[in-house]
Design a protein around this motif. Structure first.
Motif, PDB file in Angstrom:
ATOM      1  N   ALA A  43       0.898  -1.162   0.065  1.00  0.00           N
ATOM      2  CA  ALA A  43       0.110  -0.050  -0.045  1.00  0.00           C
ATOM      3  C   ALA A  43       0.972   1.355   0.318  1.00  0.00           C
ATOM      4  N   TRP A  44       0.387   2.231  -0.476  1.00  0.00           N
ATOM      5  CA  TRP A  44       1.069   3.573  -0.618  1.00  0.00           C
ATOM      6  C   TRP A  44       0.354   4.656   0.392  1.00  0.00           C
ATOM      7  N   CYS A  45       1.029   5.343   0.935  1.00  0.00           N
ATOM      8  CA  CYS A  45       0.724   6.720   1.900  1.00  0.00           C
ATOM      9  C   CYS A  45       0.760   7.572   1.098  1.00  0.00           C
ATOM     10  N   THR A  46      -0.392   8.519   0.955  1.00  0.00           N
ATOM     11  CA  THR A  46      -0.345   9.777   0.180  1.00  0.00           C
ATOM     12  C   THR A  46      -0.318  10.973   0.927  1.00  0.00           C
ATOM     13  N   ALA A  47      -0.144  10.738   2.136  1.00  0.00           N
ATOM     14  CA  ALA A  47       0.336  12.042   2.976  1.00  0.00           C
ATOM     15  C   ALA A  47       1.805  12.379   3.098  1.00  0.00           C
ATOM     16  N   PRO A  48       2.231  13.425   3.006  1.00  0.00           N
ATOM     17  CA  PRO A  48       3.638  13.920   2.827  1.00  0.00           C
ATOM     18  C   PRO A  48       4.208  13.772   4.168  1.00  0.00           C
ATOM     19  N   GLY A  49       5.545  13.715   4.074  1.00  0.00           N
ATOM     20  CA  GLY A  49       6.368  13.861   5.413  1.00  0.00           C
ATOM     21  C   GLY A  49       6.646  12.396   5.950  1.00  0.00           C
ATOM     22  N   LEU A  50       6.308  11.386   5.247  1.00  0.00           N
ATOM     23  CA  LEU A  50       6.697   9.886   5.645  1.00  0.00           C
ATOM     24  C   LEU A  50       7.611   9.309   4.937  1.00  0.00           C
ATOM     25  N   SER A  51       8.920   9.013   5.692  1.00  0.00           N
ATOM     26  CA  SER A  51       9.895   8.358   5.121  1.00  0.00           C
ATOM     27  C   SER A  51      10.034   7.228   4.237  1.00  0.00           C
ATOM     28  N   SER A  52       9.334   6.324   4.723  1.00  0.00           N
ATOM     29  CA  SER A  52       8.746   5.242   3.949  1.00  0.00           C
ATOM     30  C   SER A  52       7.574   5.035   3.919  1.00  0.00           C
ATOM     31  N   ARG A  53       6.992   5.034   2.536  1.00  0.00           N
ATOM     32  CA  ARG A  53       5.658   5.314   2.254  1.00  0.00           C
ATOM     33  C   ARG A  53       5.213   3.982   1.398  1.00  0.00           C
ATOM     34  N   CYS A  54       5.967   3.058   1.059  1.00  0.00           N
ATOM     35  CA  CYS A  54       5.320   1.938   0.431  1.00  0.00           C
ATOM     36  C   CYS A  54       5.640   0.776   1.413  1.00  0.00           C
ATOM     37  N   GLN A  55       4.448   0.406   2.159  1.00  0.00           N
ATOM     38  CA  GLN A  55       4.602  -0.861   2.968  1.00  0.00           C
ATOM     39  C   GLN A  55       3.250  -1.461   3.100  1.00  0.00           C
ATOM     40  N   THR A  56       2.822  -2.643   3.874  1.00  0.00           N
ATOM     41  CA  THR A  56       1.828  -2.964   4.043  1.00  0.00           C
ATOM     42  C   THR A  56       0.846  -2.084   4.604  1.00  0.00           C
ATOM     43  N   SER A  57      -0.517  -2.133   4.414  1.00  0.00           N
ATOM     44  CA  SER A  57      -1.436  -1.196   5.319  1.00  0.00           C
ATOM     45  C   SER A  57      -1.028  -1.135   6.677  1.00  0.00           C
ATOM     46  N   ARG A  58      -0.830  -2.331   7.332  1.00  0.00           N
ATOM     47  CA  ARG A  58      -0.716  -2.392   8.697  1.00  0.00           C
ATOM     48  C   ARG A  58       0.597  -1.668   9.324  1.00  0.00           C
ATOM     49  N   GLY A  59       1.688  -1.869   8.247  1.00  0.00           N
ATOM     50  CA  GLY A  59       2.844  -1.124   8.498  1.00  0.00           C
ATOM     51  C   GLY A  59       2.775   0.344   8.322  1.00  0.00           C
ATOM     52  N   LEU A  60       2.109   0.919   7.397  1.00  0.00           N
ATOM     53  CA  LEU A  60       2.088   2.251   7.200  1.00  0.00           C
ATOM     54  C   LEU A  60       1.057   2.971   8.373  1.00  0.00           C
ATOM     55  N   ARG A  61       0.073   2.054   8.976  1.00  0.00           N
ATOM     56  CA  ARG A  61      -0.570   2.479  10.106  1.00  0.00           C
ATOM     57  C   ARG A  61       0.295   2.687  11.280  1.00  0.00           C
ATOM     58  N   ARG A  62       1.066   1.760  11.438  1.00  0.00           N
ATOM     59  CA  ARG A  62       2.024   1.833  12.540  1.00  0.00           C
ATOM     60  C   ARG A  62       3.198   2.702  12.503  1.00  0.00           C
ATOM     61  N   ALA A  63       3.434   3.308  11.132  1.00  0.00           N
ATOM     62  CA  ALA A  63       4.456   4.429  10.757  1.00  0.00           C
ATOM     63  C   ALA A  63       3.773   5.804  10.989  1.00  0.00           C
ATOM     64  N   GLY A  64       2.449   5.916  11.273  1.00  0.00           N
ATOM     65  CA  GLY A  64       1.641   7.091  11.543  1.00  0.00           C
ATOM     66  C   GLY A  64       0.895   7.539  10.247  1.00  0.00           C
ATOM     67  N   CYS A  65       0.499   6.760   9.476  1.00  0.00           N
ATOM     68  CA  CYS A  65      -0.070   7.092   8.114  1.00  0.00           C
ATOM     69  C   CYS A  65      -1.525   7.033   8.576  1.00  0.00           C
ATOM     70  N   ARG A  66      -2.269   7.794   8.516  1.00  0.00           N
ATOM     71  CA  ARG A  66      -3.774   7.831   8.629  1.00  0.00           C
ATOM     72  C   ARG A  66      -4.459   6.901   7.667  1.00  0.00           C
ATOM     73  N   LYS A  67      -5.391   5.908   8.126  1.00  0.00           N
ATOM     74  CA  LYS A  67      -6.310   5.194   7.070  1.00  0.00           C
ATOM     75  C   LYS A  67      -6.553   5.703   6.047  1.00  0.00           C
ATOM     76  N   SER A  68      -7.135   7.196   6.161  1.00  0.00           N
ATOM     77  CA  SER A  68      -7.599   7.739   4.837  1.00  0.00           C
ATOM     78  C   SER A  68      -6.439   8.085   3.799  1.00  0.00           C
ATOM     79  N   HIS A  69      -5.374   8.105   4.181  1.00  0.00           N
ATOM     80  CA  HIS A  69      -4.098   8.416   3.433  1.00  0.00           C
ATOM     81  C   HIS A  69      -3.701   7.096   2.713  1.00  0.00           C
ATOM     82  N   ILE A  70      -4.258   5.802   3.013  1.00  0.00           N
ATOM     83  CA  ILE A  70      -3.466   4.730   2.397  1.00  0.00           C
ATOM     84  C   ILE A  70      -4.357   4.335   1.412  1.00  0.00           C
TER      85      ILE A  70
END
Length: 448
Positions: A43-70
């Motif tokens: 999954a991809w995080c569409t919010a700016p500021g994340l250093s690693s934005r290509c992870q699993t959805s769960r990984g992105l959530r743990r990295a601080g990406c909101r669900k609405s930005h995944i």
């Protein structure tokens, strides 16, 4: 009658990556398209500021990406319409047309209803895939003998089509020996929906570029992740770009400064991640309870717990459920305290788990005597204001004291005297009121 269905596996070209083998997400993906094509789990995080934005959805959530930005498409099946006709037609296949959006590696399925003339076997199904790109796999499985018979169709794409292959593509599914068919209109989920959405002059891009899918597309003469540098500048980027303030550590002491941007260090545990522009955030430096981050009831976001619904506190260990604080009168902490983390904190002098006892208060028998009198016998000093003053007492009547003792085994029995010097008996309610059982018969002096 036996159903004969051809299990058709259409493999039209050599398959690309085998999706059955779990593949890691491409952490170095430079675009959303590249990310979602790397694996069906990514999954991809569409919010700016994340250093690693290509992870699993769960990984992105743990990295601080909101669900609405995944962004993580999983495909879609949409039925356009179904035929309508008599049940005894020679052959009917429903629905007539479907639209499929396929993400490679994600299997989609839908049912087909097959109706044939009475006494005929259910025909075998075949598919015309002459104009479809390679790597498409279609299988059929009978799930109901009918009538009508039901066949489950499974469709899966092994890879994205090449750039020179245009879609959508049509596939016809036809019962053997008949012309009636079901049409599949197939497109692929290989491009991100955010690609065409540009936020021009975005503040996240220093006002020098357009923000698209969380990344900056810098205007001419500007470069950098946030378009912060002029491309023709002779000044080399230095570590000042990697400090949150002049006296701060480079990348918060958690990474390296590369071309004016922090590349956060990787932890031994891949689930533990540093993030943020200056590597100032983490998903593991949060309060713990029972040796679990955020008590297992929340996400650690930039060093702070983001609690799940129903939990609160710095470590998310405090339950907001008040069921354990309900008194016998169905009031939280008997209205004599506050429910904190599932436990009553009582106002003095009230005590016990639900604030229903009061050791220094008036004896409960004496406390409720006047209300018991007016509710049970229409007597006493509160008989004229009984409904107003004694609504917290609920009375159940029995005939005799013996019956009261028998039905209320273990309860405290009150013996009080009324204005006629007659003794009456009842069970003691809680300090705040509630249910009491009263014996209708009284013990009165002779002559009364």
């Amino acid at each position: 009658m036996a159903i004969k269905l051809l299990c058709l596996c259409l493999l039209l070209a050599l398959l690309g990556p085998i999706w059955a083998k779990k593949q890691p997400c491409l952490a170095s993906a430079s675009s959303c398209d590249q990310c979602i094509q790397s694996s069906p789990e990514c999954a991809w995080c569409t919010a700016p500021g994340l250093s690693s934005r290509c992870q699993t959805s769960r990984g992105l959530r743990r990295a601080g990406c909101r669900k609405s930005h995944i962004y993580s498409p999983q495909g879609e099946v949409k039925v356009e319409h179904s035929r309508r006709g008599p049940a005894d037609v020679v052959s009917a296949l429903q629905p007539e047309k479907l639209y499929l959006r396929l993400r490679p590696g994600v299997k989609m399925s839908f049912p087909l209803m097959v109706t044939v003339q009475k006494g005929q076997p259910v025909p075998e199904l075949s598919a015309d895939t002459s104009n479809v790109p390679g790597g498409l796999n279609i299988t059929f499985m009978a799930t109901k003998t009918g009538p009508p018979a039901q066949v489950q169709v499974y469709v899966e794409a092994a890879r994205c089509p090449s750039d020179d292959e245009m879609g959508p593509w049509s596939v016809s599914i036809t019962p053997k020996g008949f012309s009636m068919s079901t049409t599949l209109e197939i497109t692929f989920e290989c491009q991100c929906g955010c690609v065409g959405i540009r936020e021009e002059n975005s503040a996240a891009c220093s006002g020098r570029g357009a923000l698209m899918c969380g990344r900056c597309d810098c205007y001419n003469s500007f470069s950098g992740k946030e378009c912060q540098r002029e491309s023709g500048s002779l000044v080399s980027p230095n570590e000042d770009y990697c400090r949150s303030d002049p006296d701060a550590l480079v990348c918060s002491g958690r990474g390296l400064c590369v071309e004016g941007f922090c590349e956060c260090e990787r932890r031994i545990n891949p689930a533990e991640i540093y993030s943020g522009r200056y590597c100032e955030c983490s998903n593991f430096d949060c309060e713990r309870s029972n040796n679990k981050i955020c008590a297992g009831h929340g996400l650690c976001t930039c060093g702070e717990c983001l609690c799940d619904e129903g939990w609160t506190g710095e470590d998310c260990s405090c339950s907001m459920d008040v069921n354990s604080c309900m008194a016998t009168n169905q009031k939280v902490c008997n209205d004599r305290g506050m429910c904190q983390c599932g436990t009553c904190v009582c106002m003095p002098p009230y005590a016990d788990p639900t604030c229903e006892s009061c050791p220094t208060c008036q004896d409960t028998c004496m406390q409720h005597m006047e209300c018991v009198q007016c509710r049970a016998f229409g007597m006493g000093t509160k008989k004229d204001s009984c409904d107003q003053d004694c609504g917290h007492i609920s009375v159940e009547m029995v005939e005799t004291t013996e019956e009261l003792l028998k039905t209320e085994n273990g309860a405290k029995i009150c013996k009080m005297r009324d204005e006629n010097d007659c003794s009456f008996y009842y069970t003691a309610p809680s300090s705040s009121g509630g249910q009491t059982t009263v014996a209708r018969s009284k013990e009165c002096p002779r002559g009364l």
